[in-house]
Design a protein around this motif. Structure first.
Motif, PDB file in Angstrom:
ATOM      1  N   TYR A 196       0.823  -1.205   0.000  1.00  0.00           N
ATOM      2  CA  TYR A 196       0.000   0.000   0.000  1.00  0.00           C
ATOM      3  C   TYR A 196       0.858   1.257   0.000  1.00  0.00           C
ATOM      4  O   TYR A 196       0.606   2.209  -0.739  1.00  0.00           O
ATOM      5  N   VAL A 207       0.763   4.066  -2.836  1.00  0.00           N
ATOM      6  CA  VAL A 207       0.345   5.437  -2.518  1.00  0.00           C
ATOM      7  C   VAL A 207       1.429   6.418  -2.959  1.00  0.00           C
ATOM      8  O   VAL A 207       1.145   7.453  -3.573  1.00  0.00           O
ATOM      9  N   SER A 252       1.419   6.616  -6.841  1.00  0.00           N
ATOM     10  CA  SER A 252       0.262   7.360  -7.341  1.00  0.00           C
ATOM     11  C   SER A 252       0.394   8.841  -7.026  1.00  0.00           C
ATOM     12  O   SER A 252       0.031   9.693  -7.835  1.00  0.00           O
ATOM     13  N   ARG A 277      -7.797  -3.592  -1.986  1.00  0.00           N
ATOM     14  CA  ARG A 277      -8.931  -2.700  -2.153  1.00  0.00           C
ATOM     15  C   ARG A 277      -8.428  -1.443  -2.845  1.00  0.00           C
ATOM     16  O   ARG A 277      -7.331  -0.974  -2.565  1.00  0.00           O
ATOM     17  N   GLY A 278      -9.186  -0.916  -3.784  1.00  0.00           N
ATOM     18  CA  GLY A 278      -8.836   0.336  -4.437  1.00  0.00           C
ATOM     19  C   GLY A 278      -7.792   0.202  -5.519  1.00  0.00           C
ATOM     20  O   GLY A 278      -7.184   1.177  -5.931  1.00  0.00           O
ATOM     21  N   ARG A 279      -7.573  -1.020  -6.019  1.00  0.00           N
ATOM     22  CA  ARG A 279      -6.492  -1.131  -7.007  1.00  0.00           C
ATOM     23  C   ARG A 279      -6.872  -0.517  -8.350  1.00  0.00           C
ATOM     24  O   ARG A 279      -6.003  -0.049  -9.082  1.00  0.00           O
ATOM     25  N   ALA A 280      -8.178  -0.470  -8.645  1.00  0.00           N
ATOM     26  CA  ALA A 280      -8.601   0.194  -9.884  1.00  0.00           C
ATOM     27  C   ALA A 280      -8.229   1.672  -9.834  1.00  0.00           C
ATOM     28  O   ALA A 280      -7.818   2.260 -10.832  1.00  0.00           O
ATOM     29  N   LEU A 281      -8.344   2.245  -8.626  1.00  0.00           N
ATOM     30  CA  LEU A 281      -8.015   3.658  -8.463  1.00  0.00           C
ATOM     31  C   LEU A 281      -6.509   3.890  -8.634  1.00  0.00           C
ATOM     32  O   LEU A 281      -6.091   4.843  -9.288  1.00  0.00           O
ATOM     33  N   PHE A 282      -5.698   3.010  -8.051  1.00  0.00           N
ATOM     34  CA  PHE A 282      -4.246   3.126  -8.224  1.00  0.00           C
ATOM     35  C   PHE A 282      -3.867   3.014  -9.702  1.00  0.00           C
ATOM     36  O   PHE A 282      -3.055   3.774 -10.226  1.00  0.00           O
ATOM     37  N   ARG A 283      -4.497   2.031 -10.365  1.00  0.00           N
ATOM     38  CA  ARG A 283      -4.226   1.808 -11.780  1.00  0.00           C
ATOM     39  C   ARG A 283      -4.544   3.064 -12.585  1.00  0.00           C
ATOM     40  O   ARG A 283      -3.769   3.500 -13.428  1.00  0.00           O
TER      41      ARG A 283
END
Lengths: 271, 320
Positions: free
Chosen positions: A10, A14, A17, B129-135
């Protein structure tokens, strides 16, 4: 996954990104600063009073409305042409048997190996001879179709059952009606990928519009913005405002059709 | 019509429609088989005509033209000069410099795009969780125009007003003049910032194509995660890695916007990327003959590179 691995993954994601998103957010912040703030030596991440007026000023300082119209006409026109021609040509190569079929298909695929920089000089001379430089014709015609779109559509049309096409023939439909009413509706997902890809890449295209235009009001957004920045290199707040406007369609497309993009990129990687 | 039309396709060949077999093989309207085939061929050519014209006029004529022009010299590129332009290119220190600069840039962006793309793909491939957002976040720069990317980074890295130096100053750290001290490396990093999300998606597709059973078998055999990566993931990803490498090399050799927008080729031609150099010879010095030769040379380099990479890749392919 155990806890430490999960936390590490994570954290890395983070950070990565943030590295991609924060500079783009900074661009938005820059577009809302005063000229003084952009030039001062202090770090301004959040401007005290956002200068929304920068966006209006941009349209006064440069023919930005022209840039937008030009980009829409060029990227939109090329996208429409691709959607019109690529599936039709792909269909012919997928479902017709005719002399020189494989040779012609190879000749079209081979154009994927011909980059723009090789075509740039002869195309420039050609457009100059035609008197088309600095016009929409020069910006659009060299990109009406491409080997990638045709290949993609052929791959997609090949699995369409021949029986479906023959049924149309037995019913006496014309060849074009068969294509239009039977084949084309089967290709909607591929058309979506093709359309989104073509539009995004043409919207971003930089080299050819730079070569083929000379007057300010014929420039597309990327070229107009870059040359604006060269002429007014201290007006960073306006350059940033233009960049944000340029980025809006991309952001919309991404938010609403990320699925298509991810699938489309994965498709291009398949062989 | 060439004689090929009269050859009947073998009926059992896959991929051809059944309409040439079965009860309607002789034509549903009482016409002979040749007429039907000829009619279908005519339809095919009718549909193809615009495309054939397009690719001839906008791809094949320009290729012939650029080769022809490259053999000429003079302000209008109309005096025949044989291979003179090519000889000049090999002797021209500026052209040689820009070729070396471009090779270094390409090696940097290719290696970086593979390492970062694979690394990010391994992270995003986990059930999170949230990997689509990271992608999504990681893909954004790739879909942003090089113009926007270039202008943004020029501002961020500006020695005086750039946010990066302002932040360093705030923390009392020494400021840097990235575009002066390490200009080419800076361009490589900016380009990686833009393209790594794209190579991540390609690697992600590759990773999802590796059957789970291999990992299960390896796990049962007691292979650790490091071993699984080096012995299963990496070898089975070889086709993807090859594809990414070919794409990255081709686009690295053609990079233009970075030099035009961020550095203007400088300082002292240290970022004079080849296509930027070629652009200047063609459209600023107006030497179409010489610039055509330069573009043919780069095309040859790209084709040789691609062919070599494909051959190397085919030999190294792994199957389990």
């Amino acid at each position: 996954m155990d806890r430490t691995v999960r936390v590490t993954v994570y954290t890395l994601l983070v950070v990565a990104s943030a590295l991609t998103v924060v500079p783009l957010l900074y661009m938005v912040a820059l577009s809302l600063q005063t000229e003084g703030e952009t030039l001062s030596g202090e770090a301004v991440l959040l401007p005290e009073s956002p200068q929304w007026g920068n966006y209006a000023t941009l349209f006064e300082e440069a023919p930005f409305a022209d840039f937008i119209v030009n980009s829409l006409v060029v990227a939109g026109g090329i996208t429409l042409a691709h959607l019109l021609f690529d599936p039709l040509v792909g269909y012919v190569f997928a479902k017709f048997d005719f002399p020189f079929r494989n040779t012609l298909f190879a000749a079209i695929l081979a154009t994927l190996m011909i980059p723009l920089f090789v075509r740039m000089i002869p195309l420039y001379v050609m457009m100059s001879d035609l008197g088309w430089l600095d016009s929409y014709q020069a910006l659009v015609t060299p990109f009406l179709m491409d080997g990638f779109g045709i290949f993609l559509m052929r791959q997609f049309i090949q699995p369409v059952p021949d029986d479906l096409i023959d049924a149309g023939r037995v019913d006496g439909a014309s060849e074009f009606a068969i294509y239009r009413r039977i084949v084309l509706p089967q290709t909607k997902p591929a058309l979506a990928v093709l359309g989104l890809f073509t539009f995004t890449f043409q919207w971003n295209e930089f080299l050819w519009p730079l070569v083929a235009t000379s007057s300010e009001d014929m420039r597309t957004i990327p070229v107009g913005l870059t040359l604006f920045n060269q002429e007014h290199f201290t007006l960073w707040h306006l350059t940033a405002a233009g960049s944000v406007l340029m980025f809006v369609p991309t952001a919309l497309i991404l938010v609403f059709s990320q699925r298509y993009f991810v699938r489309g990129i994965a498709l291009t990687g398949l062989k | 019509m060439p004689s090929k039309t009269t050859e009947r396709a073998p009926a059992e060949r896959p991929g051809r429609g059944p309409h040439r077999r079965g009860p309607f093989a002789r034509g549903p309207f009482g016409r002979g088989p040749l007429t039907l085939r000829a009619r279908r061929a005519r339809t095919a050519y009718l549909f193809l005509a615009p495309a054939l014209l397009f690719f001839a006029v906008f791809y094949y004529v320009p290729i012939a033209d650029v080769v022809h022009t490259s053999l000429h010299t003079g302000p209008r590129a109309d005096e025949f000069d044989g291979l003179g332009n090519y000889v000049d290119a090999f002797d021209d220190p500026a052209a040689r410099n820009s070729f070396v600069v471009t090779l270094l840039f390409t090696v940097g962006t290719t290696v970086g795009a593979i390492v970062l793309g694979l690394g990010l793909a391994l992270l995003v491939n986990r059930p999170l969780r949230g990997r689509a957002l990271f992608r999504l976040a990681l893909l954004v720069p790739y879909l942003t125009s090089v113009a926007v990317v270039g202008l943004l980074w020029r501002n961020i890295l500006d020695p005086q007003l750039g946010i990066l130096n302002r932040m360093l100053r705030e923390f009392d750290l020494p400021t840097q003049q990235w575009l002066n001290t390490a200009p080419l490396t800076t361009l490589v990093v900016i380009t990686l910032w833009q393209i790594s999300g794209y190579t991540m998606i390609l690697f992600l597709a590759g990773l999802q194509g590796i059957p789970e059973v291999y990992y299960e078998a390896a796990y049962l055999d007691g292979a650790g995660s490091r071993q699984r990566f080096w012995r299963i993931t990496l070898p089975l990803l070889a086709p993807t890695t090859l594809f990414v490498a070919v794409m990255a090399v081709i686009s690295g050799l053609q990079a233009f916007g970075q030099a035009y927008i961020i550095t203007n080729g400088g300082p002292a031609d240290s970022t004079d990327l080849y296509v930027f150099h070629l652009f200047n010879v063609a459209f600023r010095s107006r030497d179409f003959g010489y610039s055509s030769a330069l573009s043919v040379l780069l095309l040859i380099v790209i084709m040789v590179f691609t062919a070599l990479q494909m051959r190397a890749g085919r030999r190294r392919e792994v199957r389990y």
